[in-house]
Enzyme design. Structure first.
Site, PDB file in Angstrom:
ATOM      1  N   CYS A  57     -23.053  29.909  15.892  1.00 48.52           N
ATOM      2  CA  CYS A  57     -22.543  30.771  16.966  1.00 48.52           C
ATOM      3  C   CYS A  57     -23.428  31.990  17.186  1.00 48.52           C
ATOM      4  CB  CYS A  57     -21.118  31.206  16.638  1.00 48.52           C
ATOM      5  SG  CYS A  57     -20.418  32.314  17.880  1.00 48.52           S
ATOM      6  N   GLY A  94     -27.467  28.961   3.733  1.00 55.19           N
ATOM      7  CA  GLY A  94     -28.882  28.662   3.553  1.00 55.19           C
ATOM      8  C   GLY A  94     -29.790  29.295   4.585  1.00 55.19           C
ATOM      9  N   ARG A  95     -29.219  29.686   5.746  1.00 62.83           N
ATOM     10  CA  ARG A  95     -30.024  30.388   6.743  1.00 62.83           C
ATOM     11  C   ARG A  95     -30.449  31.758   6.218  1.00 62.83           C
ATOM     12  NH1 ARG A  95     -26.523  28.309  11.040  1.00 62.83           N
ATOM     13  NH2 ARG A  95     -27.764  27.169  12.571  1.00 62.83           N
ATOM     14  N   ARG A 116     -20.906  17.707  20.114  1.00 59.61           N
ATOM     15  CA  ARG A 116     -21.330  18.068  18.768  1.00 59.61           C
ATOM     16  C   ARG A 116     -20.560  17.240  17.746  1.00 59.61           C
ATOM     17  NH1 ARG A 116     -24.308  22.694  18.622  1.00 59.61           N
ATOM     18  NH2 ARG A 116     -23.784  23.101  16.452  1.00 59.61           N
ATOM     19  N   ILE A 173     -21.448  23.341  27.269  1.00 62.53           N
ATOM     20  CA  ILE A 173     -22.794  23.731  26.858  1.00 62.53           C
ATOM     21  C   ILE A 173     -23.820  23.380  27.936  1.00 62.53           C
ATOM     22  CG2 ILE A 173     -24.640  23.292  25.180  1.00 62.53           C
ATOM     23  CD1 ILE A 173     -22.425  22.864  23.073  1.00 62.53           C
ATOM     24  N   VAL A 179     -26.401   7.088  30.736  1.00 59.60           N
ATOM     25  CA  VAL A 179     -27.821   7.219  30.420  1.00 59.60           C
ATOM     26  C   VAL A 179     -28.251   6.075  29.508  1.00 59.60           C
ATOM     27  CG1 VAL A 179     -29.534   8.643  29.204  1.00 59.60           C
ATOM     28  CG2 VAL A 179     -27.877   9.713  30.750  1.00 59.60           C
ATOM     29  N   HIS A 215      -4.072  48.798  39.860  1.00 62.85           N
ATOM     30  CA  HIS A 215      -4.772  48.436  41.092  1.00 62.85           C
ATOM     31  C   HIS A 215      -5.962  49.369  41.278  1.00 62.85           C
ATOM     32  CE1 HIS A 215      -5.381  47.198  45.262  1.00 62.85           C
ATOM     33  NE2 HIS A 215      -5.501  48.494  45.557  1.00 62.85           N
ATOM     34  N   THR A 253     -24.375  16.333  24.965  1.00 58.48           N
ATOM     35  CA  THR A 253     -23.336  15.298  24.895  1.00 58.48           C
ATOM     36  C   THR A 253     -22.332  15.566  23.774  1.00 58.48           C
ATOM     37  OG1 THR A 253     -24.949  14.005  23.618  1.00 58.48           O
ATOM     38  CG2 THR A 253     -24.714  13.469  25.943  1.00 58.48           C
TER      39      THR A 253
END
Length: 462
Positions: free
Chosen positions: A42, A34-35, A269, A180, A233, A441, A267
């Site tokens: 991502c 739908g985008r 997904r 995140i 919180v 190296h 917090t």
């Protein structure tokens, strides 16, 4: 109405990879998205734009902190935030258009819109209904919040809003010390924001090897982060363009509050399954909101599958990609497989943090006899030369067989270095196998070899 061998719902890393592999295996494939752009969370509002900002702000850090040390003189650059945002957008556009090209190359049909599954074998987009032998739910996930915290994506934001703030805030509170929160907090800390992280648990990055997590916290603190751990919180209030975060310390129930221009809610997904009609279809959903599947990604409805963030397991793009490829092979009559014991995890801060396999805490819990090989980047010539000598490589091997059980790296290029160990673990290699493999190296990868040597007779440069 069209008929397909497979219709995949969602064009994120799991969905688009599944579609491409299925098409390569000869299936007639469609993807519902739908985008306006492909790539899912991502590519559009997650991994890719955040890495662009991490790269830009790390470059800024290098200019301010290290250029003069290398004899690179001149005025330090200022930040044009709008131009940095434009750079991020260009990176996103290049990647999403790349997926669109791959769809055309592999003759994959893009069904634009939002899908519903009205009955087995049917996918509806708007007024159109399409037939499919196989339907794949690859709808990904969305940010989860907390009771008493209302996200407005202006002052109280998720990672989505944090990517597009109109200006650089002077102060930011990050709720949650996971990947995140620390990545986005790192972006703004390098830009001059005062970042305070409030975490419910007593340590950052839950699930990470404890020794690495402690070292990571020390390094971030040196970079300007402030941490309030063991804090629950209670709520967030916004007033006059500012936010007030109230929290309660778990150890003594004392309550306090913090003010900030922006609060980032990081917090975790949760699976995104809205509008699919799964409940009416009778699809089994687990208590935490994931679609229940068997070992072959099949749901309890014939011909309906699910992968990625929609099912159990770590919410990682590469985990979804692997499941997408495995499921494509299963749908094509082959034997798809994912080795869940060898899925790396990476935090793209500076230094990076990467891990694969078991942590030391997990091995202790299992009662497994193991040995530890550690090597500090301070002993790596390349890392010292580029001011990235903080951190170490920690390798865990079976005490009797020397088989590699896990590896944890905090240091330069950790996200790339970890894959040498992933390949070794896929082949059931011992630490000695890796230790006896010649490494060029000077490279950061020598630190991995030295950690493997430390599992045996000892590292050379430590």
């Amino acid at each position: 109405m069209a008929s397909f061998d497979a219709i995949i719902i969602g064009a994120g890393p799991g969905g688009y990879v599944c579609a491409i592999r299925a098409a390569q295996l000869g299936l007639n494939v469609a993807v519902v998205e739908g985008r306006d752009t492909l790539g899912g969370t991502c590519l559009n509002i997650g991994c890719i734009p955040s890495k662009a900002l991490l790269h830009a702000t790390h470059s800024l850090h290098e200019v301010h902190e290290n250029f003069e040390k290398m004899g690179l003189m001149g005025g330090a650059p200022t930040v044009d935030w709008l131009k940095m945002q434009a750079y991020k957008t260009d990176v996103v556009n290049g990647n999403t258009k790349g997926i669109e090209f791959l769809f055309k190359k592999n003759k994959i049909t893009w069904l634009k819109g939002w899908a519903t599954i009205p009955s087995p074998g049917k996918v509806q987009i708007g007024d159109e209904v399409h037939d499919a032998k196989n339907i794949v739910i690859a709808t990904g996930s969305e940010p989860s919040s907390l009771p008493g915290v209302t996200v407005d994506e202006t002052i109280v934001v998720t990672s989505t809003g944090a990517l597009t703030l109109p200006s650089i805030p002077k102060t930011m509170v990050v709720i949650g010390a996971g990947v995140i929160g620390l990545e986005m907090g790192s972006v703004y800390a390098r830009l001059g924001t005062e970042v305070t992280v409030v975490e419910y648990l007593d340590a950052i990055t839950p699930g990470m090897d404890a020794e690495v997590a402690k070292s990571f916290q020390r390094i971030l603190t040196k970079q300007g982060f402030k941490f309030i751990l063991g804090a629950a919180v209670q709520g967030v209030e916004t007033k006059n363009g500012m936010a007030s975060v109230t929290y309660k310390l778990r150890k003594n129930d004392t309550e306090a509050s913090l003010e900030a221009e922006v609060v980032l809610v990081a917090t975790g997904r949760k699976p995104y399954l809205k509008g699919l009609g799964l409940e009416a279809l009778g699809v089994e959903i687990l208590p935490r909101g994931q679609v229940k599947t068997d070992a072959h990604y099949a749901t309890n409805i014939s011909g309906l599958y699910a992968i990625g963030d929609a099912i159990t397991g770590p919410m990682l793009a590469h985990k979804a990609e692997d499941e997408g490829m495995a499921l494509a092979e299963i749908m094509a009559g082959k034997a798809g497989h994912v080795n869940y014991a060898v899925i790396p995890g990476v935090v793209y801060t500076s230094p990076e943090v990467a891990s694969v396999g078991a942590t030391e805490e997990q091995l202790k819990e299992q009662g497994r006899a193991y040995k530890v090989g550690k090597f500090p980047f301070m002993g790596n010539a390349r890392a010292k030369a580029v001011f990235q000598a903080e951190g170490f490589v920690k390798m865990l091997a079976d005490a009797a067989t020397d088989r590699i059980l896990g590896c944890h790296i905090i240091g330069p290029g950790a996200g790339d270095l970890i894959h040498e160990v992933c390949v070794a673990m896929e082949f059931g290699a011992s630490a000695q196998d890796l230790a006896m493999t010649c490494h060029a190296h000077p490279t950061y990868s020598e630190a991995v070899r030295e950690a493997a040597l430390a599992c045996g007779d000892g590292a050379i440069h430590a």
